[in-house]
Each structure stands twice: as structure tokens, then as C-alpha cells.
Design a protein around this motif. Structure first.
Motif, PDB file in Angstrom:
ATOM      1  N   PRO A 116       0.808  -1.202   0.000  1.00 57.72           N
ATOM      2  CA  PRO A 116       0.000   0.000   0.000  1.00 57.72           C
ATOM      3  C   PRO A 116       0.852   1.268   0.000  1.00 57.72           C
ATOM      4  O   PRO A 116       1.850   1.340   0.719  1.00 57.72           O
ATOM      5  N   LEU A 117       0.433   2.267  -0.817  1.00 51.11           N
ATOM      6  CA  LEU A 117       1.166   3.522  -0.842  1.00 51.11           C
ATOM      7  C   LEU A 117       0.262   4.712  -0.583  1.00 51.11           C
ATOM      8  O   LEU A 117      -0.893   4.733  -0.965  1.00 51.11           O
ATOM      9  N   TYR A 118       0.847   5.682   0.122  1.00 54.44           N
ATOM     10  CA  TYR A 118       0.144   6.926   0.427  1.00 54.44           C
ATOM     11  C   TYR A 118      -0.284   7.531  -0.900  1.00 54.44           C
ATOM     12  O   TYR A 118       0.485   7.543  -1.863  1.00 54.44           O
ATOM     13  N   ASP A 119      -1.506   8.016  -0.959  1.00 55.88           N
ATOM     14  CA  ASP A 119      -2.093   8.283  -2.278  1.00 55.88           C
ATOM     15  C   ASP A 119      -1.445   9.411  -3.062  1.00 55.88           C
ATOM     16  O   ASP A 119      -1.678   9.545  -4.263  1.00 55.88           O
ATOM     17  N   ALA A 120      -0.589  10.199  -2.414  1.00 53.59           N
ATOM     18  CA  ALA A 120       0.097  11.275  -3.141  1.00 53.59           C
ATOM     19  C   ALA A 120       1.237  10.747  -4.026  1.00 53.59           C
ATOM     20  O   ALA A 120       1.624  11.397  -5.005  1.00 53.59           O
TER      21      ALA A 120
END
Ligand code: PMP
Ligand code: GLN
Length: 386
Positions: A116-120
Motif C-alpha cells: 500500500p502507498l500513500y495516495d500522493a
């Protein structure tokens, strides 16, 4: 218009907070504490507004804060940092991330990221012309293997973007994993951008080891912290960047044309806060850990099996694990509108469809807020479960 931004949906955090307001829901979605934050740090900011300097501060940050960041890194990580050449203050970790991505990536460069990656991250990397190479992490351990890294790294790898401790996984990578990653980084000659905004929100006596402290990494890592997370003042947007002088020179060039400076009064208050005694940090952790245990226990009582939470103020549940036959997104949308509790579907942190049944709750709330959420969730499960 640039299609990368024109075609983007609004960030999930804003969407869920708007839905929470619309439905008068208890908001356990977007991550922010409902506590006002340390009174002395806020008083210091207020005094600095009234009595202090309110014109442009130095571009790299006020000297007191840069010195405080260096002292912080010595105290917590044993690092010897030159405040003059290796520290920069930005307007939030978000600006630091954008600046690092824009200044370190040349179009066509490959960038290794972990979902999972931070949406920015992905829109910024793509806007910089970077070619994302994703490593997919999955619950419950959220770890990567050597073959994952072999598949992601190539001769074109120029940047590696990591988030440790990891939002939303609530995990911290073990040192042996960091060292494995460090070997790949050294071999490829890449630079690492470490989003370490959760560095102090760690629980149960666990240590957090920043990659910049590992062998060979001192000259290769851009370490990004956030006062918003360290002091539970998420609206403050004061980012703290540390990197070796050769990297910092180029990071500063991006910063000078993104925001140039950050409000000096907040910087003064953060400098004061970073020097707080150890007790501030340990109490903050144990208070959050108590809220985590209270909330996770409530979830258990209604049949959920919360995933481990070692860091951040988030706890996750896998819907499929308890036989809920619905995607996280559908569940979260129904829960906020029908059940009156806002959450974040963890699939929003994935570019692939690797994880689609995990929901994230923010437990950094007063007990009465957590009680209200648990009560509503229980009623929702009893009457509207699919
Ligand atoms: N990165 C991660 C992983 C985050 O969780 C957040 C905020 N919650 C940020 C960056 C943004 O930090 P800031 O508010 O300092 O810009
Ligand atoms: N990082 C916060 C979270 O994960 C939200 C930040 C934001 O709203 N952009 O909830």
C-alpha cells in the motif's frame, strides 16, 4: 490540462471526511486525533505569532528548528547531522515529498515503490516522468522478499520511495529487511526517499530504525519527518527534511520554488517541541496504545480479528476473514451512509487489486468517540451485514 491531475479522483481522505460530515458520522477515516495537541507547544506558537517574527523566515528554515532537528536525530538515532547543510524545513511532509520527487527524478527513471502507498506518491512520481515499479505488500506481515526486490529493481532504478512505519499497514519493517533493501539500493546507486512521518507513533516499546542510519545509507537517503504527526497537530504542515549536502542542494532548489518558506511561528513552536523531554514521547505513545487496545478489543467483541498494529494510529480489519462478502470500498460507503461511521478502504492505497477487503480505522480519538463508533458499527453489523 495535464491528464495526470485532470483524471485523478479526489483523495479518499477528503471524500470520506466529506461523507462523514454529510451523514453526521463518527469520523474514524482521515487520520487526525480529536485531542487539541500539547498545550505548551500551541502556546509557544501563539506567543510567536503575537510577539515573534512574522515576515519571511530563511528559506531553509529558522536556525533554532534546524538545530533542533539535528539534536533530535542525535538523541533518537545517534546520527551526527550538520544543521547548516543537511536540514531543511518544508510546508508539511507533502511538500518535502513533492520536492524530492521533482528534484530527484528525470523522465524515464524507474522508481521503486511499495504498495500500500500513500495516495500522493504515484501521481507525483508520474508527473515527474518517473516509471513506477511496484512491490506489493500484503497483510498480515506487509513484508517484502528478496525476489520481490529483484523483480522491481533494474539498471534504470534511480529512486526508491519508502514509507516506514507504514500507513495504513501500521507495521514497521524489521532491520534485516531494511538491510536487504539497503543492499539493492547500494548496488543500483539509487537514492531513497523515506517518508518517516510516523517515526514517533510507535508502540509496545518497539524501536524504529530509519534507513539513513544503516550501513552505506547516510549519503543516499532523504529522511522526511512531519511535526504534524510528532505533536498530533496534523493541520500544522511542518515537514522536516534531512539529507547529505549533495542531495540537500538539489532538494533546496525544488523547495525554493514550491513554497520557499514555512510559517516562522510554527517553526519556533516545533523547535521548542522537539526538545521536549523523553516523557512527552513515551506518554504520547502509551496514550495512543491505550486507545488502540480499547478500540481493537471492541472490534474483537463484535467478531473482527484486528490486524497487528505496531505503529501509526490506525487499526485494520480484513472483512473477508470474518465472512463479510463485500469489497472494502462498498462496505466503507455503506457504513458511512447507513451506519454512521467513516473509515478508509485500504484498497485506496493500492494501484493493483491485490488487497480489496481491508478497512482502516483511526483510533486516535477520545474514548467517547470510540464508544460511539463501536456502538454504531455493532448495530450496522447486526442489521446490515452482507
Ligand atoms: N505521508 C504519510 C504516510 C502520511 O500518512 C501523511 C499524513 N497523514 C503525510 C505523508 C503527510 O504529512 P504532512 O501533513 O506533514 O504533509
Ligand atoms: N495521512 C492521513 C491519513 O492517512 C491523511 C492525510 C490527508 O488527509 N491527506 O489518514
Amino acid at each position: 490540462m495535464n491528464p495526470i491531475f485532470a483524471d485523478l479522483p479526489t483523495t479518499v481522505f477528503e471524500v470520506m471526511s466529506r461523507l462523514a460530515r454529510e451523514h453526521d458520522a463518527v469520523n474514524l477515516g482521515q487520520g487526525f486525533p480529536d485531542d487539541p495537541g500539547p498545550a505548551d507547544v500551541r502556546a509557544k506558537a501563539a506567543a510567536s505569532v503575537v510577539e515573534g517574527w512574522n515576515q519571511y523566515p530563511p528559506m531553509m528554515g529558522i536556525p533554532e528548528l534546524r538545530l533542533a532537528v539535528a539534536a533530535h536525530h542525535r538523541r533518537f538515532y545517534g546520527l551526527d547531522i550538520d544543521a547548516e547543510h543537511e536540514v531543511m524545513v518544508t510546508s508539511g511532509a507533502t511538500e518535502a515529498l513533492a520536492g524530492a520527487i521533482f528534484s530527484l527524478i528525470t523522465p524515464g527513471d524507474e522508481v521503486v515503490l511499495f504498495e500500500p502507498l500513500y495516495d500522493a506518491y504515484l501521481p507525483l512520481v508520474r508527473r515527474a516522468g518517473g516509471v513506477p515499479r511496484l512491490v506489493t505488500l500484503k497483510p498480515p506481515h506487509w513484508r517484502f522478499s528478496e525476489s520481490d526486490l529483484s523483480a522491481a529493481f533494474s539498471a534504470k532504478t534511480k529512486v526508491v520511495l519508502i514509507n516506514d512505519p507504514l500507513n495504513p499497514a501500521a507495521s514497521i519493517w524489521p532491520i534485516e529487511d531494511l538491510d536487504m533493501l539497503a543492499r539493492f539500493v547500494e548496488k543500483s546507486g539509487a537514492v531513497v526517499i523515506q517518508d518517516a512521518v510516523w517515526e514517533h507513533v510507535i508502540f509496545d516499546g518497539r524501536a524504529f530504525t530509519p534507513l539513513i542510519t544503516r550501513p552505506g545509507m547516510r549519503e543516499r537517503v532523504v529522511h522526511i519527518g512531519s511535526a504534524g504527526k510528532i505533536f498530533s497537530l496534523t493541520g500544522w504542515k511542518v515537514g522536516l527534511v534531512t539529507a547529505a549536502p549533495a542531495l540537500m542542494r538539489v532538494l533546496a532548489k525544488a523547495h525554493q520554488f514550491l513554497t520557499f518558506t514555512t510559517p516562522p511561528n510554527l517553526q519556533a513552536a516545533v523547535a521548542y517541541g522537539l526538545a521536549k523531554e523523553d516523557r512527552y514521547f513515551t506518554t504520547m505513545r502509551s496514550d495512543f496504545a491505550k486507545a488502540r487496545d480499547y478500540f481493537a478489543n471492541g472490534l474483537r467483541q463484535m467478531g473482527f480479528d484486528p490486524l497487528p498494529c505496531h505503529a501509526t494510529y490506525f487499526v485494520n480489519v480484513d472483512l473477508a476473514a470474518i465472512g463479510i462478502n463485500e469489497t472494502d470500498r462498498a462496505f466503507a460507503e455503506r457504513l458511512v451512509s447507513v451506519g454512521g461511521v467513516a473509515t478508509i478502504p485500504v484498497s485506496a492505497f493500492y494501484d493493483t487489486q491485490a488487497v480489496t477487503t481491508v478497512v482502516r480505522f483511526c483510533f486516535a480519538k477520545k474514548q467517547s468517540t470510540l464508544d460511539a463508533a463501536l456502538e454504531r458499527l455493532d448495530a450496522f453489523l447486526k442489521h446490515h451485514r452482507r
